[in-house]
Write a protein that holds these residues in place. Structure first.
Motif, PDB file in Angstrom:
ATOM      1  N   LYS A  32       3.227   3.533  -0.025  1.00  0.00           N
ATOM      2  CA  LYS A  32       2.386   3.860   1.290  1.00  0.00           C
ATOM      3  C   LYS A  32       2.291   5.354   1.901  1.00  0.00           C
ATOM      4  O   LYS A  32       1.379   5.547   2.575  1.00  0.00           O
ATOM      5  CB  LYS A  32       2.902   2.613   2.257  1.00  0.00           C
ATOM      6  N   GLN A  35      -0.102   7.385   0.151  1.00  0.00           N
ATOM      7  CA  GLN A  35      -1.558   6.911   0.298  1.00  0.00           C
ATOM      8  C   GLN A  35      -1.956   7.309   1.721  1.00  0.00           C
ATOM      9  O   GLN A  35      -2.876   7.666   2.104  1.00  0.00           O
ATOM     10  CB  GLN A  35      -1.661   5.362   0.354  1.00  0.00           C
ATOM     11  N   PHE A  79      -1.813   0.251  -5.255  1.00  0.00           N
ATOM     12  CA  PHE A  79      -3.123   0.259  -4.488  1.00  0.00           C
ATOM     13  C   PHE A  79      -4.299   0.242  -5.403  1.00  0.00           C
ATOM     14  O   PHE A  79      -5.667   0.115  -5.015  1.00  0.00           O
ATOM     15  CB  PHE A  79      -3.256   1.492  -3.622  1.00  0.00           C
ATOM     16  N   GLY A  82      -6.549  -2.737  -4.640  1.00  0.00           N
ATOM     17  CA  GLY A  82      -7.450  -2.787  -3.842  1.00  0.00           C
ATOM     18  C   GLY A  82      -8.387  -1.680  -3.609  1.00  0.00           C
ATOM     19  O   GLY A  82      -9.477  -2.081  -3.106  1.00  0.00           O
ATOM     20  N   MET A  83      -8.050  -0.358  -4.039  1.00  0.00           N
ATOM     21  CA  MET A  83      -8.842   0.916  -4.190  1.00  0.00           C
ATOM     22  C   MET A  83     -10.060   0.586  -5.300  1.00  0.00           C
ATOM     23  O   MET A  83     -11.149   0.763  -4.790  1.00  0.00           O
ATOM     24  CB  MET A  83      -8.181   1.833  -4.153  1.00  0.00           C
ATOM     25  N   LEU A 106      -6.740  -0.216   4.500  1.00  0.00           N
ATOM     26  CA  LEU A 106      -6.475  -0.080   2.736  1.00  0.00           C
ATOM     27  C   LEU A 106      -6.369   1.251   2.286  1.00  0.00           C
ATOM     28  O   LEU A 106      -5.531   1.621   1.883  1.00  0.00           O
ATOM     29  CB  LEU A 106      -7.529  -0.773   2.166  1.00  0.00           C
ATOM     30  N   GLY A 109      -3.427   3.062   3.251  1.00  0.00           N
ATOM     31  CA  GLY A 109      -2.161   2.414   2.899  1.00  0.00           C
ATOM     32  C   GLY A 109      -1.197   1.693   3.593  1.00  0.00           C
ATOM     33  O   GLY A 109      -0.134   1.353   3.335  1.00  0.00           O
ATOM     34  N   ILE A 112      -1.915  -3.876   1.274  1.00  0.00           N
ATOM     35  CA  ILE A 112      -1.726  -3.882  -0.195  1.00  0.00           C
ATOM     36  C   ILE A 112      -2.742  -5.057  -0.674  1.00  0.00           C
ATOM     37  O   ILE A 112      -2.416  -6.224   0.117  1.00  0.00           O
ATOM     38  CB  ILE A 112      -0.513  -3.877  -0.924  1.00  0.00           C
ATOM     39  N   ASN A 151       0.550  -7.236  -8.748  1.00  0.00           N
ATOM     40  CA  ASN A 151       0.812  -6.664  -7.528  1.00  0.00           C
ATOM     41  C   ASN A 151       0.700  -7.722  -6.253  1.00  0.00           C
ATOM     42  O   ASN A 151       1.062  -7.410  -5.222  1.00  0.00           O
ATOM     43  CB  ASN A 151      -0.155  -5.573  -7.064  1.00  0.00           C
TER      44      ASN A 151
END
Length: 392
Positions: A32, A35, A79, A82-83, A106, A109, A112, A151
Protein backbone atom coordinates in the motif's frame (compact mmCIF):
# COMPACT_ATOMS: atom_id res chain seq x y z
CA UNK A 1 14.58 14.32 -26.78
CA UNK A 2 11.02 13.03 -27.23
CA UNK A 3 8.41 13.18 -24.47
CA UNK A 4 8.47 9.40 -24.19
CA UNK A 5 12.24 9.39 -23.86
CA UNK A 6 12.06 12.04 -21.13
CA UNK A 7 9.35 10.05 -19.38
CA UNK A 8 11.57 6.96 -19.45
CA UNK A 9 14.52 8.79 -17.95
CA UNK A 10 12.41 10.33 -15.20
CA UNK A 11 10.71 7.02 -14.40
CA UNK A 12 14.03 5.18 -14.39
CA UNK A 13 15.43 7.70 -11.90
CA UNK A 14 12.30 7.52 -9.73
CA UNK A 15 12.38 3.72 -9.57
CA UNK A 16 16.07 3.77 -8.77
CA UNK A 17 15.35 6.05 -5.79
CA UNK A 18 12.04 4.58 -4.60
CA UNK A 19 11.84 0.88 -5.51
CA UNK A 20 11.99 -1.01 -2.20
CA UNK A 21 14.11 -4.08 -1.55
CA UNK A 22 12.34 -7.34 -2.47
CA UNK A 23 10.04 -8.56 0.27
CA UNK A 24 7.19 -11.03 0.79
CA UNK A 25 4.06 -10.56 -1.31
CA UNK A 26 2.07 -10.79 1.91
CA UNK A 27 3.47 -7.49 3.24
CA UNK A 28 0.32 -5.48 2.59
CA UNK A 29 1.58 -2.38 4.39
CA UNK A 30 4.59 -2.22 2.08
CA UNK A 31 2.40 -2.78 -0.98
CA UNK A 32 0.00 0.00 0.00
CA UNK A 33 2.84 2.39 0.76
CA UNK A 34 4.46 1.77 -2.61
CA UNK A 35 1.15 2.07 -4.49
CA UNK A 36 0.54 5.40 -2.77
CA UNK A 37 4.01 6.56 -3.78
CA UNK A 38 3.38 5.46 -7.38
CA UNK A 39 0.15 7.43 -7.43
CA UNK A 40 1.69 10.55 -5.93
CA UNK A 41 4.50 10.42 -8.50
CA UNK A 42 2.04 10.04 -11.39
CA UNK A 43 2.84 6.43 -12.29
CA UNK A 44 -0.48 4.81 -11.27
CA UNK A 45 -3.34 4.53 -13.76
CA UNK A 46 -1.10 5.72 -16.57
CA UNK A 47 -3.75 5.24 -19.28
CA UNK A 48 -6.79 5.79 -17.02
CA UNK A 49 -8.89 8.97 -17.43
CA UNK A 50 -7.75 12.01 -15.50
CA UNK A 51 -11.18 12.52 -13.96
CA UNK A 52 -10.76 9.33 -11.88
CA UNK A 53 -7.18 10.09 -10.87
CA UNK A 54 -5.39 8.55 -13.84
CA UNK A 55 -2.79 10.17 -16.04
CA UNK A 56 -4.68 10.04 -19.36
CA UNK A 57 -1.55 9.02 -21.28
CA UNK A 58 -1.17 6.71 -24.27
CA UNK A 59 -0.15 3.02 -24.28
CA UNK A 60 3.42 3.90 -25.22
CA UNK A 61 3.86 5.35 -21.71
CA UNK A 62 2.39 2.23 -20.12
CA UNK A 63 4.85 0.18 -22.16
CA UNK A 64 7.72 2.30 -20.85
CA UNK A 65 6.54 1.66 -17.30
CA UNK A 66 6.28 -2.11 -17.94
CA UNK A 67 9.79 -2.18 -19.40
CA UNK A 68 11.40 -0.26 -16.55
CA UNK A 69 9.42 -1.90 -13.74
CA UNK A 70 10.50 -5.34 -14.98
CA UNK A 71 13.98 -4.51 -13.69
CA UNK A 72 12.63 -4.65 -10.13
CA UNK A 73 10.59 -6.91 -7.91
CA UNK A 74 7.98 -4.31 -7.00
CA UNK A 75 5.39 -4.99 -4.25
CA UNK A 76 2.33 -4.54 -6.48
CA UNK A 77 0.89 -8.08 -6.44
CA UNK A 78 -2.02 -7.29 -4.06
CA UNK A 79 -3.27 -4.69 -6.58
CA UNK A 80 -3.04 -6.89 -9.67
CA UNK A 81 -6.77 -7.76 -9.73
CA UNK A 82 -7.96 -4.25 -9.00
CA UNK A 83 -5.65 -2.43 -11.38
CA UNK A 84 -5.82 -4.97 -14.20
CA UNK A 85 -9.41 -6.21 -14.06
CA UNK A 86 -11.90 -4.59 -11.69
CA UNK A 87 -10.76 -1.01 -12.21
CA UNK A 88 -10.80 -1.15 -16.02
CA UNK A 89 -14.27 -2.74 -15.94
CA UNK A 90 -15.59 0.04 -13.70
CA UNK A 91 -14.01 2.51 -16.12
CA UNK A 92 -15.98 0.84 -18.92
CA UNK A 93 -19.33 0.12 -17.25
CA UNK A 94 -19.49 1.86 -13.88
CA UNK A 95 -21.74 4.79 -13.10
CA UNK A 96 -20.08 8.18 -12.54
CA UNK A 97 -20.71 7.71 -8.82
CA UNK A 98 -19.04 4.27 -8.82
CA UNK A 99 -16.07 5.53 -10.76
CA UNK A 100 -15.49 8.50 -8.48
CA UNK A 101 -16.02 6.41 -5.32
CA UNK A 102 -13.91 3.34 -6.10
CA UNK A 103 -11.22 4.21 -8.65
CA UNK A 104 -9.25 6.98 -6.87
CA UNK A 105 -8.84 4.90 -3.66
CA UNK A 106 -7.70 1.95 -5.77
CA UNK A 107 -5.08 4.08 -7.50
CA UNK A 108 -3.88 5.49 -4.17
CA UNK A 109 -3.50 2.02 -2.68
CA UNK A 110 -6.16 2.61 -0.04
CA UNK A 111 -8.33 -0.34 -1.12
CA UNK A 112 -7.65 -3.82 -2.55
CA UNK A 113 -10.03 -5.67 -4.89
CA UNK A 114 -10.76 -9.27 -5.86
CA UNK A 115 -12.80 -10.95 -8.58
CA UNK A 116 -15.65 -13.27 -7.47
CA UNK A 117 -16.57 -15.44 -10.48
CA UNK A 118 -15.56 -19.12 -10.11
CA UNK A 119 -17.55 -21.60 -8.02
CA UNK A 120 -17.07 -25.29 -7.15
CA UNK A 121 -19.43 -26.22 -10.02
CA UNK A 122 -18.76 -23.27 -12.30
CA UNK A 123 -15.15 -22.78 -13.28
CA UNK A 124 -14.58 -22.86 -17.02
CA UNK A 125 -18.36 -22.69 -17.51
CA UNK A 126 -18.79 -19.68 -15.25
CA UNK A 127 -22.31 -19.02 -16.59
CA UNK A 128 -23.44 -22.11 -14.63
CA UNK A 129 -22.84 -20.31 -11.33
CA UNK A 130 -25.42 -20.74 -8.58
CA UNK A 131 -24.69 -17.88 -6.17
CA UNK A 132 -27.98 -15.99 -5.96
CA UNK A 133 -28.80 -12.33 -5.50
CA UNK A 134 -32.45 -11.75 -4.60
CA UNK A 135 -34.12 -8.35 -4.54
CA UNK A 136 -34.86 -6.90 -1.14
CA UNK A 137 -36.76 -3.73 -0.26
CA UNK A 138 -33.64 -1.59 -0.28
CA UNK A 139 -31.33 -3.58 -2.55
CA UNK A 140 -30.24 -7.21 -2.80
CA UNK A 141 -29.46 -10.22 -0.59
CA UNK A 142 -26.67 -12.58 -1.67
CA UNK A 143 -26.24 -16.25 -0.74
CA UNK A 144 -23.74 -18.67 -2.21
CA UNK A 145 -20.11 -19.66 -2.54
CA UNK A 146 -17.06 -18.70 -4.61
CA UNK A 147 -13.70 -20.45 -4.89
CA UNK A 148 -10.15 -19.98 -6.26
CA UNK A 149 -10.42 -16.27 -5.54
CA UNK A 150 -7.03 -14.56 -5.64
CA UNK A 151 -6.25 -11.91 -2.98
CA UNK A 152 -9.62 -12.24 -1.24
CA UNK A 153 -7.81 -12.53 2.10
CA UNK A 154 -6.71 -8.91 1.71
CA UNK A 155 -9.56 -7.48 -0.35
CA UNK A 156 -11.76 -4.60 0.73
CA UNK A 157 -14.12 -4.92 -2.26
CA UNK A 158 -14.93 -7.51 -4.89
CA UNK A 159 -16.60 -7.70 -8.28
CA UNK A 160 -19.26 -10.34 -7.71
CA UNK A 161 -21.12 -12.22 -10.45
CA UNK A 162 -24.42 -13.65 -9.19
CA UNK A 163 -27.63 -15.09 -10.61
CA UNK A 164 -30.55 -12.68 -10.39
CA UNK A 165 -33.12 -14.42 -12.60
CA UNK A 166 -33.14 -18.25 -12.72
CA UNK A 167 -36.06 -18.16 -15.17
CA UNK A 168 -33.76 -16.81 -17.89
CA UNK A 169 -31.16 -18.87 -19.80
CA UNK A 170 -27.96 -19.17 -17.82
CA UNK A 171 -26.05 -16.42 -19.66
CA UNK A 172 -28.82 -13.84 -19.48
CA UNK A 173 -29.88 -14.06 -15.83
CA UNK A 174 -26.64 -12.81 -14.28
CA UNK A 175 -25.73 -9.46 -12.70
CA UNK A 176 -22.41 -8.00 -11.57
CA UNK A 177 -22.21 -6.25 -8.20
CA UNK A 178 -19.68 -4.40 -6.10
CA UNK A 179 -19.53 -6.17 -2.74
CA UNK A 180 -17.91 -5.03 0.50
CA UNK A 181 -15.67 -7.92 1.55
CA UNK A 182 -15.96 -6.81 5.20
CA UNK A 183 -19.78 -6.91 5.20
CA UNK A 184 -21.61 -9.18 7.67
CA UNK A 185 -22.11 -12.64 6.19
CA UNK A 186 -18.90 -12.68 4.08
CA UNK A 187 -16.48 -15.44 5.16
CA UNK A 188 -13.05 -15.93 3.56
CA UNK A 189 -11.06 -19.17 3.97
CA UNK A 190 -7.56 -19.71 2.51
CA UNK A 191 -6.78 -22.56 0.09
CA UNK A 192 -3.21 -23.90 -0.09
CA UNK A 193 -1.61 -25.01 -3.34
CA UNK A 194 1.15 -27.62 -3.69
CA UNK A 195 3.86 -25.00 -3.16
CA UNK A 196 2.60 -24.56 0.40
CA UNK A 197 1.33 -21.05 -0.22
CA UNK A 198 -2.29 -19.92 0.05
CA UNK A 199 -2.81 -17.50 -2.87
CA UNK A 200 -6.43 -18.60 -3.38
CA UNK A 201 -9.49 -18.49 -1.19
CA UNK A 202 -12.96 -19.92 -0.72
CA UNK A 203 -15.66 -17.37 0.09
CA UNK A 204 -19.18 -17.95 1.38
CA UNK A 205 -22.01 -15.42 1.41
CA UNK A 206 -24.70 -15.85 4.04
CA UNK A 207 -27.54 -13.35 3.53
CA UNK A 208 -25.15 -10.55 2.59
CA UNK A 209 -27.04 -7.33 1.95
CA UNK A 210 -26.07 -5.07 -0.97
CA UNK A 211 -27.43 -1.60 -1.75
CA UNK A 212 -29.34 -0.99 -4.96
CA UNK A 213 -26.46 1.05 -6.41
CA UNK A 214 -24.06 -1.91 -6.13
CA UNK A 215 -25.05 -3.11 -9.63
CA UNK A 216 -22.32 -2.74 -12.26
CA UNK A 217 -23.86 -2.25 -15.69
CA UNK A 218 -27.41 -3.54 -16.09
CA UNK A 219 -29.48 -5.92 -13.97
CA UNK A 220 -29.42 -9.30 -15.79
CA UNK A 221 -26.69 -7.88 -18.03
CA UNK A 222 -23.94 -9.46 -15.99
CA UNK A 223 -22.67 -11.67 -18.78
CA UNK A 224 -21.69 -8.60 -20.78
CA UNK A 225 -19.95 -7.21 -17.69
CA UNK A 226 -18.24 -10.57 -17.12
CA UNK A 227 -17.00 -10.78 -20.71
CA UNK A 228 -15.70 -7.22 -20.39
CA UNK A 229 -13.80 -8.09 -17.24
CA UNK A 230 -12.52 -11.40 -18.62
CA UNK A 231 -11.17 -9.52 -21.63
CA UNK A 232 -9.22 -7.22 -19.33
CA UNK A 233 -8.16 -10.21 -17.21
CA UNK A 234 -6.73 -12.13 -20.16
CA UNK A 235 -4.87 -9.10 -21.45
CA UNK A 236 -3.51 -8.49 -17.93
CA UNK A 237 -2.40 -12.09 -17.43
CA UNK A 238 -1.04 -12.48 -20.93
CA UNK A 239 0.77 -9.15 -21.10
CA UNK A 240 2.12 -8.92 -17.56
CA UNK A 241 5.88 -8.49 -17.68
CA UNK A 242 7.58 -10.57 -15.05
CA UNK A 243 10.39 -9.11 -13.02
CA UNK A 244 13.91 -10.01 -14.06
CA UNK A 245 14.12 -11.83 -10.72
CA UNK A 246 11.48 -14.32 -11.87
CA UNK A 247 13.27 -17.71 -12.00
CA UNK A 248 11.35 -18.70 -15.17
CA UNK A 249 12.39 -15.57 -17.07
CA UNK A 250 14.81 -16.24 -19.94
CA UNK A 251 17.59 -14.22 -18.30
CA UNK A 252 17.26 -16.19 -15.05
CA UNK A 253 17.12 -19.57 -16.81
CA UNK A 254 20.14 -18.64 -18.92
CA UNK A 255 22.04 -17.59 -15.81
CA UNK A 256 21.12 -20.91 -14.15
CA UNK A 257 22.40 -22.84 -17.17
CA UNK A 258 25.62 -20.87 -17.12
CA UNK A 259 26.13 -21.42 -13.39
CA UNK A 260 25.61 -25.17 -13.85
CA UNK A 261 27.97 -25.22 -16.81
CA UNK A 262 25.39 -26.65 -19.25
CA UNK A 263 24.88 -23.56 -21.42
CA UNK A 264 27.50 -24.89 -23.86
CA UNK A 265 25.50 -28.00 -24.68
CA UNK A 266 23.79 -27.70 -28.10
CA UNK A 267 20.45 -29.06 -26.85
CA UNK A 268 20.37 -26.56 -23.98
CA UNK A 269 21.38 -23.67 -26.23
CA UNK A 270 18.54 -24.52 -28.62
CA UNK A 271 16.01 -24.58 -25.78
CA UNK A 272 17.28 -21.26 -24.43
CA UNK A 273 17.01 -19.70 -27.89
CA UNK A 274 13.43 -20.88 -28.23
CA UNK A 275 12.56 -19.58 -24.75
CA UNK A 276 13.95 -16.17 -25.65
CA UNK A 277 12.06 -16.13 -28.97
CA UNK A 278 8.76 -17.07 -27.32
CA UNK A 279 9.16 -14.36 -24.68
CA UNK A 280 9.96 -11.74 -27.30
CA UNK A 281 7.08 -12.69 -29.61
CA UNK A 282 4.58 -12.56 -26.73
CA UNK A 283 5.95 -9.21 -25.63
CA UNK A 284 5.55 -7.71 -29.12
CA UNK A 285 2.05 -9.15 -29.48
CA UNK A 286 0.96 -7.57 -26.21
CA UNK A 287 2.45 -4.21 -27.17
CA UNK A 288 0.23 -4.29 -30.26
CA UNK A 289 -2.86 -5.25 -28.25
CA UNK A 290 -2.30 -2.39 -25.80
CA UNK A 291 -1.85 0.08 -28.64
CA UNK A 292 -5.02 -1.10 -30.39
CA UNK A 293 -6.99 -1.03 -27.13
CA UNK A 294 -5.89 2.55 -26.46
CA UNK A 295 -7.00 3.44 -30.00
CA UNK A 296 -10.54 2.28 -29.17
CA UNK A 297 -10.47 -1.33 -30.37
CA UNK A 298 -11.55 -3.58 -27.48
CA UNK A 299 -9.21 -6.53 -26.88
CA UNK A 300 -12.01 -9.08 -27.26
CA UNK A 301 -10.82 -12.54 -28.22
CA UNK A 302 -7.29 -11.29 -28.82
CA UNK A 303 -6.89 -11.28 -25.07
CA UNK A 304 -7.34 -15.05 -25.19
CA UNK A 305 -4.44 -15.30 -27.64
CA UNK A 306 -2.11 -13.52 -25.24
CA UNK A 307 -3.40 -15.44 -22.25
CA UNK A 308 -2.98 -18.82 -23.97
CA UNK A 309 0.49 -17.90 -25.23
CA UNK A 310 1.51 -16.78 -21.75
CA UNK A 311 0.33 -20.07 -20.19
CA UNK A 312 2.14 -22.09 -22.84
CA UNK A 313 5.28 -20.01 -22.32
CA UNK A 314 5.18 -20.70 -18.58
CA UNK A 315 4.93 -24.44 -19.11
CA UNK A 316 7.68 -24.38 -21.73
CA UNK A 317 9.95 -22.46 -19.34
CA UNK A 318 9.39 -25.17 -16.72
CA UNK A 319 10.36 -27.81 -19.28
CA UNK A 320 13.54 -25.87 -20.08
CA UNK A 321 14.38 -25.53 -16.37
CA UNK A 322 13.87 -29.27 -16.00
CA UNK A 323 16.36 -29.94 -18.79
CA UNK A 324 18.85 -27.46 -17.30
CA UNK A 325 18.63 -28.35 -13.61
CA UNK A 326 17.12 -31.83 -13.57
CA UNK A 327 15.45 -32.92 -10.31
CA UNK A 328 16.98 -29.92 -8.52
CA UNK A 329 14.45 -27.71 -10.32
CA UNK A 330 11.80 -28.85 -7.88
CA UNK A 331 14.11 -29.21 -4.88
CA UNK A 332 12.77 -27.65 -1.70
CA UNK A 333 14.35 -26.29 1.45
CA UNK A 334 11.78 -25.54 4.14
CA UNK A 335 14.09 -23.20 6.04
CA UNK A 336 15.26 -20.95 3.22
CA UNK A 337 12.44 -21.57 0.71
CA UNK A 338 13.19 -21.87 -2.97
CA UNK A 339 11.85 -19.41 -5.55
CA UNK A 340 12.59 -21.80 -8.39
CA UNK A 341 10.69 -24.66 -6.77
CA UNK A 342 7.73 -22.36 -6.07
CA UNK A 343 7.69 -21.19 -9.68
CA UNK A 344 7.86 -24.75 -11.01
CA UNK A 345 5.14 -26.14 -8.74
CA UNK A 346 2.90 -23.12 -9.35
CA UNK A 347 3.24 -23.20 -13.13
CA UNK A 348 0.30 -25.56 -13.85
CA UNK A 349 -2.09 -22.89 -12.55
CA UNK A 350 -1.19 -20.68 -15.54
CA UNK A 351 -3.21 -23.01 -17.75
CA UNK A 352 -6.23 -22.81 -15.44
CA UNK A 353 -6.46 -19.35 -13.88
CA UNK A 354 -8.38 -16.85 -15.99
CA UNK A 355 -9.91 -19.63 -18.10
CA UNK A 356 -8.32 -22.95 -19.05
CA UNK A 357 -6.21 -23.38 -22.17
CA UNK A 358 -9.05 -25.40 -23.67
CA UNK A 359 -11.47 -22.53 -23.12
CA UNK A 360 -9.03 -20.07 -24.70
CA UNK A 361 -8.62 -22.31 -27.75
CA UNK A 362 -12.39 -22.52 -28.11
CA UNK A 363 -12.72 -18.72 -27.97
CA UNK A 364 -9.91 -18.27 -30.50
CA UNK A 365 -11.40 -20.88 -32.83
CA UNK A 366 -14.91 -19.48 -32.77
CA UNK A 367 -14.33 -15.73 -32.51
CA UNK A 368 -11.10 -15.25 -34.44
CA UNK A 369 -10.87 -18.17 -36.85
CA UNK A 370 -14.62 -18.33 -37.46
CA UNK A 371 -14.97 -22.04 -36.73
CA UNK A 372 -18.45 -23.43 -35.92
CA UNK A 373 -19.61 -23.08 -32.35
CA UNK A 374 -19.51 -26.16 -30.16
CA UNK A 375 -22.97 -27.76 -29.78
CA UNK A 376 -24.75 -26.76 -26.57
CA UNK A 377 -27.98 -28.25 -25.30
CA UNK A 378 -28.53 -25.55 -22.66
CA UNK A 379 -28.87 -22.51 -24.93
CA UNK A 380 -32.24 -20.86 -24.52
CA UNK A 381 -33.25 -23.09 -21.59
CA UNK A 382 -34.22 -21.39 -18.30
CA UNK A 383 -31.49 -21.97 -15.74
CA UNK A 384 -33.81 -23.49 -13.14
CA UNK A 385 -34.64 -26.27 -15.62
CA UNK A 386 -30.99 -27.26 -16.04
CA UNK A 387 -29.49 -30.00 -13.88
CA UNK A 388 -26.48 -28.02 -12.70
CA UNK A 389 -25.39 -29.33 -9.32
CA UNK A 390 -27.93 -28.72 -6.58
CA UNK A 391 -30.09 -25.73 -7.47
CA UNK A 392 -30.53 -23.19 -4.71
Amino acid sequence: MSDVATYREELRAWLRDHAPAPGPATDIAAAKAFQAALCEAGYAGITWPREVGGQGLGPEYQQVYSDEAAEYELPVYPFLIGMGMCGPTLNDLGTPEQRSRYLPPLLRGDEIWCQLFSEPGAGSDVASLQTRAVRADDGWVVDGQKVWTTNAQWADYGALLARTDPDRPKHSGLTMFVIDMHAPGVTVRPLKDMSGRAPFNEITFDSVRLPADAVVGEVNGGWHAAVTMLGHERVTIGSRRTAKTNPLDYAAVHALARDLGVDVEPEVRALLAELYARERVLELFNVRVRQETAAGLPPGARGSVGKLAGAMLSRFAVDVVGEVAGPAAAGWDDERGDALAVAVTSSPSSGIAGGTNEIQRGIIGERILGLPKEPAVDRGVPFRELKVGTQR
